[in-house]
Enzyme design. Structure first.
Site, PDB file in Angstrom:
ATOM      1  N   GLU A   1       5.585  -5.043   7.366  1.00  0.00           N
ATOM      2  CA  GLU A   1       4.846  -3.913   8.101  1.00  0.00           C
ATOM      3  C   GLU A   1       5.379  -3.456   9.275  1.00  0.00           C
ATOM      4  O   GLU A   1       5.242  -2.315   9.675  1.00  0.00           O
ATOM      5  CB  GLU A   1       3.378  -4.146   8.072  1.00  0.00           C
ATOM      6  CG  GLU A   1       2.755  -4.403   6.804  1.00  0.00           C
ATOM      7  CD  GLU A   1       2.732  -5.869   6.035  1.00  0.00           C
ATOM      8  OE1 GLU A   1       2.077  -5.898   4.923  1.00  0.00           O
ATOM      9  OE2 GLU A   1       3.772  -6.435   6.366  1.00  0.00           O
TER      10      GLU A   1
ATOM     11  N   GLY B   1       1.356  -5.694   1.110  1.00  0.00           N
ATOM     12  CA  GLY B   1       0.221  -5.913   0.309  1.00  0.00           C
ATOM     13  C   GLY B   1       0.467  -6.688  -0.875  1.00  0.00           C
ATOM     14  O   GLY B   1      -0.587  -6.887  -1.498  1.00  0.00           O
TER      15      GLY B   1
ATOM     16  N   GLU C   1       0.298  -9.946  -0.195  1.00  0.00           N
ATOM     17  CA  GLU C   1      -1.305 -10.419   0.210  1.00  0.00           C
ATOM     18  C   GLU C   1      -1.985 -10.490  -1.053  1.00  0.00           C
ATOM     19  O   GLU C   1      -2.793 -11.371  -1.256  1.00  0.00           O
ATOM     20  CB  GLU C   1      -1.687  -9.322   1.073  1.00  0.00           C
ATOM     21  CG  GLU C   1      -1.005  -9.280   2.422  1.00  0.00           C
ATOM     22  CD  GLU C   1      -1.358  -8.216   3.343  1.00  0.00           C
ATOM     23  OE1 GLU C   1      -1.911  -8.540   4.817  1.00  0.00           O
ATOM     24  OE2 GLU C   1      -1.479  -6.999   2.875  1.00  0.00           O
TER      25      GLU C   1
ATOM     26  N   ALA D   1       0.714  -1.312  -0.032  1.00  0.00           N
ATOM     27  CA  ALA D   1       0.139   0.015   0.061  1.00  0.00           C
ATOM     28  C   ALA D   1       0.675   1.167   0.047  1.00  0.00           C
ATOM     29  O   ALA D   1       1.943   1.282   0.564  1.00  0.00           O
ATOM     30  CB  ALA D   1      -1.088   0.039   1.229  1.00  0.00           C
TER      31      ALA D   1
END
Length: 256
Positions: free
Chosen positions: A134, A111, A114, A65
């Site tokens: 993260e 992300g 993911e 992100a």
């Protein structure tokens, strides 16, 4: 250049391209919204047999992100709009009725990993790596990194990544079963895999995906009811029930 998520369909193979190479294909709100729209459209397109997900540029498949997009949000908006909203969109991709392939030609972090995990299989370049970094910026995985990934790799390995920040290379990912193939040209390899689907039944591949998802917990309740509803929709009992309702009479179910 404006960040985007582009869709191209050729010979029944849809290609979704993350197009934000200057920021390592990091997801922006507009890119998330585009993924949602494209997933809805592709799910309802009978001409599409397979979806390939890839990233532009040489440096990254996706770095996750865009920190500039979420760092300015209030805690409430971050949880509701960014995390829950992104989770819903990633879930839509994961539950797509079409087979999906992620092409990890370069690094997939946060992300981005993911996102790749939402696909049915992954093809990876030898030099690419996977990571969940993260905690290095004071947050935790929020788009299924601690949930869907826990069904794909051993929990101790996931802890290595999410807690200790260790990267996974292509060969280890292959040995863990997280990727289906390591290839010098992963996009070409993915296209060859997708082309083989032309020799299979579209309905059979869709139902097989539903059955596997029901077994592994990916939207299990909906998958079980979809399978059951499909069976009953093909029955004479269903036809009689609908006809009786339309004709305002009691049904005489044949039991077949």
């Amino acid at each position: 250049m404006t960040a985007s998520l582009d869709l191209e369909i050729v010979d029944g193979i849809a290609t979704l391209s993350l197009n934000n190479p200057r920021r390592l294909n990091a997801f922006t709100p507009d890119m998330l919204a585009a993924l949602d729209r494209h997933s809805v459209a592709l799910d309802g397109d009978p001409a599409v047999r397979c979806v390939i997900l890839r990233g532009e540029g040489e440096r990254a498949f996706c770095a996750g992100a865009d920190i500039k997009a979420w760092s300015v949000l209030s805690p409430f908006d971050f949880a509701r709009d960014w995390v829950r909203g992104g989770h819903r969109i990633f879930d839509r991709l994961a539950r797509l009725s079409k087979p999906t392939i992620a092409v990890i030609h370069a690094h997939a972090f946060g992300g981005g990993l993911e996102l790749a995990s939402c696909c049915d299989i992954r093809v990876m370049a030898p030099q690419a790596t996977l990571a969940l970094p993260e905690t290095q910026v004071g947050i935790v995985p929020g788009w299924s990194g601690t949930q869907r990934l826990a069904r794909l790799i051993p929990v101790p390995v996931l802890k290595e990544m999410a807690i200790f920040g260790r990267r996974i290379d292509a060969q280890r990912a292959l040995s863990l079963g997280l990727v289906a193939e390591v290839a010098d040209d992963p996009l070409d390899a993915a296209r060859q895999i997708a082309a083989k689907l032309r020799e299979t039944s579209p309905r059979a591949t869709e139902v097989a995906k539903y059955m596997i998802h029901a077994a592994t917990g990916e939207d299990r309740n909906a998958m079980i009811e979809a399978l059951g509803s499909g069976m009953i929709a093909a029955s004479d009992d269903k036809a009689e029930g609908v006809a009786a309702f339309a004709e305002k009479r009691k049904p005489a179910f044949p039991g077949s």
